[in-house]
Design an enzyme around this catalytic site. Structure first.
Site, short mmCIF file in Angstrom:
data_model
loop_
_atom_site.label_atom_id
_atom_site.label_comp_id
_atom_site.label_asym_id
_atom_site.label_seq_id
_atom_site.Cartn_x
_atom_site.Cartn_y
_atom_site.Cartn_z
N ASP A 1 8.73 -5.71 -23.99
CA ASP A 1 7.64 -6.53 -24.53
C ASP A 1 7.10 -7.49 -23.48
OD1 ASP A 1 7.76 -5.25 -26.89
OD2 ASP A 1 8.32 -6.96 -28.11
N TYR B 1 -1.00 -7.45 -29.35
CA TYR B 1 0.34 -8.03 -29.23
C TYR B 1 0.46 -9.31 -30.06
CZ TYR B 1 4.67 -9.59 -27.02
OH TYR B 1 5.97 -9.98 -26.80
#
Length: 691
Positions: free
Chosen positions: A105, A304
């Site tokens: 991530d 995101y």
């Protein structure tokens, strides 16, 4: 043939990358093909070692052994993820793997997860960084075509290391120190404890609040509008004015003021703003909202989610109108609406990731197939984008000041001039927003003219206490903590980060320091007796939001290479050393910290007390315990709660309704409690007319 190894944070994300890269051959723990090997971590594969790895004496908790401040930090592979770590280590050392891509991530924790695995595996091969804000295929392709040098993220990794190690040092030392001082296990955390303190202070303010009554006189004017007097603390004063007003047939208009105002559109969401709205409008916890958002991200429907920015970058301006039109079509916002792109564009205010947006893929997705929670969160995000590029909501506010019996009476009215962005909000979120208050419209009257009075009455009110924290309000308090005491121009005050605030709240609930109370949609977070007691004995520096917010600001400086990690770590070590040497048990606090006695041990007759994981006998050699996470009750489809534990200790039995058999049938039964020779609890079932 040589390969590039791609390491993602989760299997589902790894599968998405593999599909785009053409690595279609599934192996045990990775995908292979087209010059790529795609594998994954499972969250934190590598974690900081516990104190006893540094020295066996730390197995026992003792104040004499504090502070524990490792010189050389040690890491372990967590037991549950040994297999996947082994696969990654093997792949990293394969001779045909030339380079690696850190595809975890795109944030502080993702950087940490990858680098710790890379180091623990003893890998020395070059690696680059994939940095994405969207999981759409086009974004993934573009990301892999423009991989970033790993060195650009060295400072981010240093900040992540400092955060992890500071949390470990505060948690380990403070938890052991206070547990030893008060003779029971107490969990203390760098972020967790100041958040708990906020709720305790708020509840103390509510408890100490004494409502004060006040009185006003309300006049009903001929056109139906209401004008109110000032507040009176004495009822007699208001009654005197009322009696005078009832003799008057007219009021004189002293002043008529009309101001035109505009309410700008809201900015697009960052994670915390989304969590706050989802709590307020949908009743979701911060953690539920984050889970729904993460799932939507992996399904390529939003960008995101763990972002702290509410703006977009300049390069997004050209594609934004198309995205907005798509959203309008998907959510049936038919009427043409203006699209003011520039008001959401400001690259200088975007750090790691831009604001949360729906993606282009969303326009063609089957939204009806989504779980209701995800669909609702998606609707919020889409509605916010459409509002953010809209026009201001304009209205006129009118204040009418009249004189009656020598006193001023004021009436306020509001009329919408242009609905602007609120049209879209109502269209998309109408049922969630609830009934909107009808705005009073005042007559257009001349100053010094007369208005006839249709009636007068006395109104009684009282001052309101501060509000209990909902998750919405607590998130806001975390975000703005210590803002007043921080120097001008310092960014991101507050405690925790958007990515960690939900987990902090959940941990406080799970450890029994906070509880959720209230109806399905509006739940408040209240400190338990255990939570209040913990804060009562905590010294100021551990419960202070100021210090934690200061640390967050310094971590951000490390991230931007504006501060040396060593400086930060030295400050933490000094604070902990000072805490250990200067803290003494508070007089009279031991009574506060007593464990809650819920009954008598059926084995030895000593007290049974409630702790975090169950109800334990206080007598040392006795092994009697009722675990909250009880396997016997689990098999019946039940959870052992305090009511059932109380009945078992008092009567040796508890009746349960609607137990589930292995075949899915339901039945009623009674659980009987007995003890083994060493005191361990033993359960048996007594059926009602069979299963």
């Amino acid at each position: 043939m040589s390969y590039q190894l791609v390491v993602s944070e989760k299997p589902s994300v790894g599968a998405a990358y593999a599909k785009v890269l053409g690595a279609t051959n599934r192996q045990d723990g990775y995908w292979e093909g087209n010059g790529y090997l795609v594998s994954w971590c499972i969250g934190h594969l590598v974690e900081l070692a516990p104190p006893n790895v540094y020295d066996a004496k730390y197995v026992k908790w003792s104040i004499a052994d504090l502070p524990i401040l490792p010189e050389k930090w040690q890491y372990l592979v967590s037991a549950s993820t040994q297999k996947q770590f082994g696969i990654l280590q093997k792949l990293m050392h394969r001779p045909d793997v030339e380079s690696i891509v850190n595809s975890c991530d795109s944030g502080r924790e993702g950087e940490l997860i990858f680098r710790l695995v890379y180091q623990q595996a003893g890998c020395k091969k070059p690696f680059s960084r994939l940095w994405l804000s969207s999981m759409e295929e086009s974004a993934i392709r573009e990301g892999f075509a423009n991989l970033k040098p790993s060195t650009e993220y060295d400072a981010l990794y240093q900040a992540a290391l400092c955060r992890e190690r500071a949390d470990w040092m505060v948690g380990i030392n403070a938890s052991r120190l206070f547990s030893c001082l008060y003779g029971q296990p107490l969990a203390v955390g760098r972020v967790m404890t100041p958040v708990l303190a906020m709720t305790v202070v708020r509840e103390a303010a509510i408890a100490a609040f004494v409502p004060e009554k006040f009185y006003t006189v309300a006049l009903t004017l001929a056109d139906g509008s209401t004008a109110s007097s000032k507040r009176f603390t004495q009822k007699a004063d208001a009654e005197l004015l009322l009696s005078k007003c009832r003799k008057e047939e007219h009021v004189t208009v002293q002043k008529m003021e009309r101001k035109e105002k505009a309410e700008s559109p809201p900015q697009p969401y960052d994670l915390t703003a989304l969590q706050r709205d989802a709590n307020r409008l949908l009743g979701f916890t911060a953690q539920q909202t984050l889970d729904y958002a993460q799932s939507l991200y992996e399904k390529r429907l939003i960008t995101y989610p763990r972002t702290d920015s509410r703006f977009l970058t300049e390069d997004m301006a050209a594609s934004l109108p198309g995205l907005v039109m798509d959203m309008g079509r998907v959510f049936a916002v038919e009427e043409p609406f203006p699209i003011h792109v520039q008001q959401v564009i400001n690259g200088s205010k975007v750090t790691d990731h831009h604001a949360l947006l729906p993606t282009k893929s969303m326009a063609n997705a089957d939204l009806a197939a989504l779980p209701a929670g995800e669909r609702n969160v998606l609707r919020l995000i889409a509605a916010r984008l459409l509002c953010a590029v809209g026009e201001p909501y304009c209205y006129a506010e009118t204040t009418l000041t009249t004189i009656c019996a020598g006193e001023k009476f004021t009436a306020k009215g509001k009329v919408a001039l242009s609905e602007g962005w609120k049209t879209v909000e109502r269209k998309m979120l109408g049922e969630l927003l609830g009934k909107q208050k009808e705005q009073a419209v005042l007559p257009d009257v001349q100053e010094q003219s007369q208005c006839s009075v249709a009636g007068a009455e006395l109104k009684e009110g009282q001052t309101s206490p501060p509000k209990h924290f909902t998750e919405d309000l607590l998130l806001h308090a975390m975000e703005t903590a210590s803002a007043d005491s921080m120097p001008e121009g310092v960014e991101r005050q507050g405690i925790g980060t958007p990515a960690t605030r939900a987990a902090t709240i959940e941990k406080l609930v799970q450890k029994g320091f906070l509880e959720r109370k209230g109806n399905k949609k509006t739940k408040v977070l209240l400190p338990t007796d255990k939570g209040k007691a913990l804060i009562t004995v905590m010294p100021e520096e551990i419960q202070s939001a100021d210090m934690t917010a200061d640390w967050e600001a310094k971590l951000l400086q490390i991230e931007r290479s504006e501060m040396e990690p060593e400086t930060f770590m030295t400050e933490i070590k000094e604070m902990i050393s000072s805490l250990v040497t200067t803290t003494e048990a508070r007089k009279g606090a031991s009574a506060l910290m007593k464990n809650k006695i819920i009954g008598v041990c059926p084995n030895c007759g000593a007290n049974v007390v409630e702790r975090e994981k169950g109800w334990f006998c206080e007598s040392n050699p006795c092994r009697f315990v009722l675990w909250k996470d009880n396997a016997f009750f689990k098999r019946l489809g039940k959870r052992l709660d305090s009511h059932a534990a109380d009945k078992l200790l008092r009567d040796g039995r508890v009746r349960l309704k609607d137990c589930k058999s292995a075949k899915g049938k339901t039945y009623n039964a009674t659980v009987l409690l007995s003890c083994e020779a060493d005191g361990r609890s033993k359960f048996s079932l007594e059926f009602e007319g069979g299963c």
